[in-house]
Every structure is written in structure tokens, then in C-alpha cells.
Scaffold this motif. Sequence first.
Motif, PDB file in Angstrom:
ATOM      1  N   HIS A 175       0.959  -1.233   0.005  1.00  0.00           N
ATOM      2  CA  HIS A 175       0.085  -0.022   0.025  1.00  0.00           C
ATOM      3  C   HIS A 175       0.898   1.495   0.032  1.00  0.00           C
ATOM      4  O   HIS A 175       0.614   2.305  -0.644  1.00  0.00           O
ATOM      5  N   ALA A 176       2.019   1.241   0.842  1.00  0.00           N
ATOM      6  CA  ALA A 176       2.830   2.301   0.820  1.00  0.00           C
ATOM      7  C   ALA A 176       3.495   2.880  -0.571  1.00  0.00           C
ATOM      8  O   ALA A 176       3.526   3.846  -0.844  1.00  0.00           O
ATOM      9  N   CYS A 177       3.907   1.523  -1.193  1.00  0.00           N
ATOM     10  CA  CYS A 177       4.522   1.423  -2.550  1.00  0.00           C
ATOM     11  C   CYS A 177       3.412   2.209  -3.711  1.00  0.00           C
ATOM     12  O   CYS A 177       3.602   3.172  -4.214  1.00  0.00           O
ATOM     13  N   ARG A 178       2.343   1.834  -3.574  1.00  0.00           N
ATOM     14  CA  ARG A 178       1.210   2.451  -4.442  1.00  0.00           C
ATOM     15  C   ARG A 178       0.789   3.692  -4.119  1.00  0.00           C
ATOM     16  O   ARG A 178       0.652   4.526  -5.089  1.00  0.00           O
ATOM     17  N   SER A 179       0.656   4.159  -2.799  1.00  0.00           N
ATOM     18  CA  SER A 179       0.370   5.536  -2.353  1.00  0.00           C
ATOM     19  C   SER A 179       1.716   6.431  -2.844  1.00  0.00           C
ATOM     20  O   SER A 179       1.510   7.571  -3.348  1.00  0.00           O
ATOM     21  N   PHE A 180       2.807   5.846  -2.705  1.00  0.00           N
ATOM     22  CA  PHE A 180       4.151   6.592  -3.229  1.00  0.00           C
ATOM     23  C   PHE A 180       3.961   7.022  -4.723  1.00  0.00           C
ATOM     24  O   PHE A 180       4.063   7.898  -5.109  1.00  0.00           O
ATOM     25  N   MET A 210      12.376  -1.808 -21.446  1.00  0.00           N
ATOM     26  CA  MET A 210      13.186  -3.215 -20.952  1.00  0.00           C
ATOM     27  C   MET A 210      12.048  -4.238 -21.456  1.00  0.00           C
ATOM     28  O   MET A 210      12.461  -5.353 -21.150  1.00  0.00           O
ATOM     29  N   GLY A 211      10.929  -4.028 -21.715  1.00  0.00           N
ATOM     30  CA  GLY A 211      10.173  -5.057 -22.378  1.00  0.00           C
ATOM     31  C   GLY A 211       8.938  -5.278 -21.237  1.00  0.00           C
ATOM     32  O   GLY A 211       8.010  -6.244 -21.493  1.00  0.00           O
ATOM     33  N   TYR A 212       8.679  -4.320 -20.161  1.00  0.00           N
ATOM     34  CA  TYR A 212       7.605  -4.851 -19.182  1.00  0.00           C
ATOM     35  C   TYR A 212       6.420  -4.280 -19.743  1.00  0.00           C
ATOM     36  O   TYR A 212       6.440  -3.262 -20.415  1.00  0.00           O
ATOM     37  N   ASP A 213       5.178  -4.939 -19.321  1.00  0.00           N
ATOM     38  CA  ASP A 213       4.240  -4.388 -19.539  1.00  0.00           C
ATOM     39  C   ASP A 213       4.029  -3.221 -18.714  1.00  0.00           C
ATOM     40  O   ASP A 213       4.378  -3.064 -17.730  1.00  0.00           O
ATOM     41  N   PRO A 214       3.306  -2.167 -19.515  1.00  0.00           N
ATOM     42  CA  PRO A 214       3.019  -0.766 -18.770  1.00  0.00           C
ATOM     43  C   PRO A 214       2.051  -0.557 -17.701  1.00  0.00           C
ATOM     44  O   PRO A 214       1.963   0.458 -17.198  1.00  0.00           O
ATOM     45  N   SER A 215       1.233  -1.662 -17.384  1.00  0.00           N
ATOM     46  CA  SER A 215       0.157  -1.622 -16.400  1.00  0.00           C
ATOM     47  C   SER A 215       0.613  -0.963 -15.273  1.00  0.00           C
ATOM     48  O   SER A 215       1.824  -1.650 -14.707  1.00  0.00           O
ATOM     49  N   ASP A 216      -0.004  -0.551 -14.229  1.00  0.00           N
ATOM     50  CA  ASP A 216       0.374  -0.034 -12.873  1.00  0.00           C
ATOM     51  C   ASP A 216       0.594  -1.409 -12.071  1.00  0.00           C
ATOM     52  O   ASP A 216       1.508  -1.199 -11.265  1.00  0.00           O
ATOM     53  N   ARG A 217       0.013  -2.815 -12.474  1.00  0.00           N
ATOM     54  CA  ARG A 217       0.129  -3.768 -11.646  1.00  0.00           C
ATOM     55  C   ARG A 217       1.963  -3.983 -11.691  1.00  0.00           C
ATOM     56  O   ARG A 217       2.416  -4.708 -10.791  1.00  0.00           O
ATOM     57  N   ALA A 262      18.154   8.714  -7.488  1.00  0.00           N
ATOM     58  CA  ALA A 262      18.770   8.584  -6.268  1.00  0.00           C
ATOM     59  C   ALA A 262      17.632   9.333  -5.109  1.00  0.00           C
ATOM     60  O   ALA A 262      17.319   8.741  -3.994  1.00  0.00           O
ATOM     61  N   LYS A 263      17.000  10.517  -5.606  1.00  0.00           N
ATOM     62  CA  LYS A 263      16.253  11.116  -4.913  1.00  0.00           C
ATOM     63  C   LYS A 263      14.784  10.577  -4.794  1.00  0.00           C
ATOM     64  O   LYS A 263      14.206  10.128  -3.617  1.00  0.00           O
ATOM     65  N   ILE A 264      14.489   9.829  -5.873  1.00  0.00           N
ATOM     66  CA  ILE A 264      13.102   9.073  -5.889  1.00  0.00           C
ATOM     67  C   ILE A 264      13.319   7.872  -4.948  1.00  0.00           C
ATOM     68  O   ILE A 264      12.504   7.387  -4.021  1.00  0.00           O
ATOM     69  N   ARG A 265      14.414   7.236  -4.997  1.00  0.00           N
ATOM     70  CA  ARG A 265      14.929   6.087  -4.226  1.00  0.00           C
ATOM     71  C   ARG A 265      14.853   6.400  -2.768  1.00  0.00           C
ATOM     72  O   ARG A 265      14.227   5.622  -1.898  1.00  0.00           O
ATOM     73  N   ASN A 266      15.288   7.548  -2.389  1.00  0.00           N
ATOM     74  CA  ASN A 266      15.449   8.050  -0.783  1.00  0.00           C
ATOM     75  C   ASN A 266      13.879   8.193  -0.423  1.00  0.00           C
ATOM     76  O   ASN A 266      13.460   8.030   0.620  1.00  0.00           O
ATOM     77  N   LYS A 267      13.336   8.869  -1.278  1.00  0.00           N
ATOM     78  CA  LYS A 267      11.840   8.957  -0.797  1.00  0.00           C
ATOM     79  C   LYS A 267      10.946   7.860  -0.621  1.00  0.00           C
ATOM     80  O   LYS A 267      10.042   7.924   0.308  1.00  0.00           O
ATOM     81  N   LEU A 268      11.439   7.005  -1.457  1.00  0.00           N
ATOM     82  CA  LEU A 268      10.381   5.727  -1.484  1.00  0.00           C
ATOM     83  C   LEU A 268      10.867   5.009  -0.073  1.00  0.00           C
ATOM     84  O   LEU A 268       9.841   4.541   0.475  1.00  0.00           O
TER      85      LEU A 268
END
Length: 305
Positions: free
Chosen positions: A226-231, A251-258, A290-296
Motif C-alpha cells: 500500500h505504501a508503494c502504491r501510495s508513493f 526493458m520489455g515490461y508491460d506498462p500496467s500499474d500492476r 537517487a532522490k526517488i529512491r530515498n523518498k520511497l
Amino acid sequence: MTISCKHGIRLTAACALSLSAGWSADNACAQAGSARLEMQSEHVDIRRIPIAQLNASLPGDARLALFAIADRPGLYVMHAPSLTEQGAMFSRVVALFERRDMPHDRIVTMAAIATHARRFGTDPAGLTAGNNFSAVELAHFFDLAHQQRLELTPGERTLQRVVVQMGLIVERDGNWQARSTRDFLITIPGLGPAPGGEMIDAPVRAAILSHELGHWQYFSNDAYAHACRSFWWHELSYAERAELTRQLEGMGYDPSDRIVIDEMQAYLLHTPARYMPFADVPGPAGVDIAKIRNKLQKTVTTASR
């Protein structure tokens, strides 16, 4: 999982789809690998160990090994003999659930997977670096194959035998079902050469394992997920979300939110920096990784208190 490393190996996510004629009956190497995998799967025990012993328990050779993690109920780990044999088991499972521009309501042919891989400029012999699937997803794959009257490949038949032996899926009245909705399988490759001349060494394998365990945390810990999705939705800007999605699509990933939210957290929080494929993009519409990682990290730490 995609692993990038400036010091050697680069395994692209597109490689996850890269199986071609190399799996055909006239390929002696593919035949030998399938035969070895099938033979090992008939004589392998499931070791029950705590997660702290997992790294030290991984084989140092090309051996199939199965683990049930005693202090993480529902977590199972497969150590595949090699990238090749891991890919033989999982390429069409990956295509069904995770890959961009691939149908998610039916299983495609091996030829279609090879064609898709070539769109990304990869060797059709390339493979996934690591995998993570719930028992529900694995049961759905085999049930869908049955509905399509699809012949499983030798690798897929071995996978089916293994996950039945592990107790992850069961067949009832002709249908495949998950034993529990909380069961989850991660897979990592054995040490040795990878397609293209790269090498899976102990640090690379440890990085793959860490990344895949990050997916387990997202699957099993509701507060963390939930914290990851909220972020993703409330703390990242639209431009940051768009750029991270663009890089994952590349990289080949499906772009869905899931998919993208789960991959974001696994790369940013559970993958060593030298193997992490996200790149900074300068400018007002760019991203500072790096900024995004620290915030997450701050967000999920706060959520766990």
C-alpha cells in the motif's frame, strides 16, 4: 528481472521472452539441457530452511534446488541449473503475465515469443534473470494451456511437475488450482555463463535473489505494498511516473500499474546500485533516481512503524 551492470553482465528484460528455434528438436544443446532438467526434477528434495540460511544453501554448481522458507510462510525458492534451463521453464509464463505487447488472455507459441524478443534486438537464446509468480498465476498458466489444448514444452512439463511436488498447485476435476492464494515462487539461475558470453557469478546471483525477494515483500506485506502504491500515485509527479514507466517499457515490461509499481520498488529498494537499470534524466521533466529512491525508502519505513 533485468540486471544491468557496467562491469560485465547485462541481461535485458526482453531476454525473458527470447526462446526460438534453439528449443527445437534439432538443437542438441537444448535437448541435453531439457533432459538434464527433467532428470534432476525427478530426484530433488525440497529443503525447509530459514531465510537467513538461503544464500549459503544455494548450490555452487548447475543443479536444480528447491527450498521452502520456514520463517516466511508461503515463500518458495527454485534454484535453476542455468539461465537456459530457467528460461525453458518460464518463458511463456513470463510472456503471459508481464510482457509488453503480448496477449494476457492466452498463451502464445514459442515462435511468437522469439519474434517478440527480436524486436528488442536480443539473441533469441537469451533468458530471464529471475522470476516471481504467485501460485494462483502458475495454476492459471497451466489451466489456460489445458483450455487451449496446448502442448507444453519439456521445460514447462518439468515446471509443472516441480510446482505440484512443492504443493503450490493441485489438479481438481481437470482444473489446475492454487493450494493457497498466499503461496509465492521465486526463481534464480545457477552460476555459469549466460547467453552472449556474460557470466552469472555469486554477486550477480545474490542481486537477482535480492530483487526477487523484494517482489515477495510486495506480495506478502499489505502495508508495504500500500505504501508503494501510495508513493507512486501521490508522491511522484506525473512526469516522474511517465519516465519510470517509459524506462520499464523499454526493458520489455508491460506498462500496467500492476507491473510498473512492483518493478519500481524491487529495483529501487532491493537491487544493488550497480545492477539497477533506471537512469537519471536531466531537466524539469526528468527524474533523479537517487532522490526517488530515498523518498520511497522513507515512505515504506514510515509505513512499517
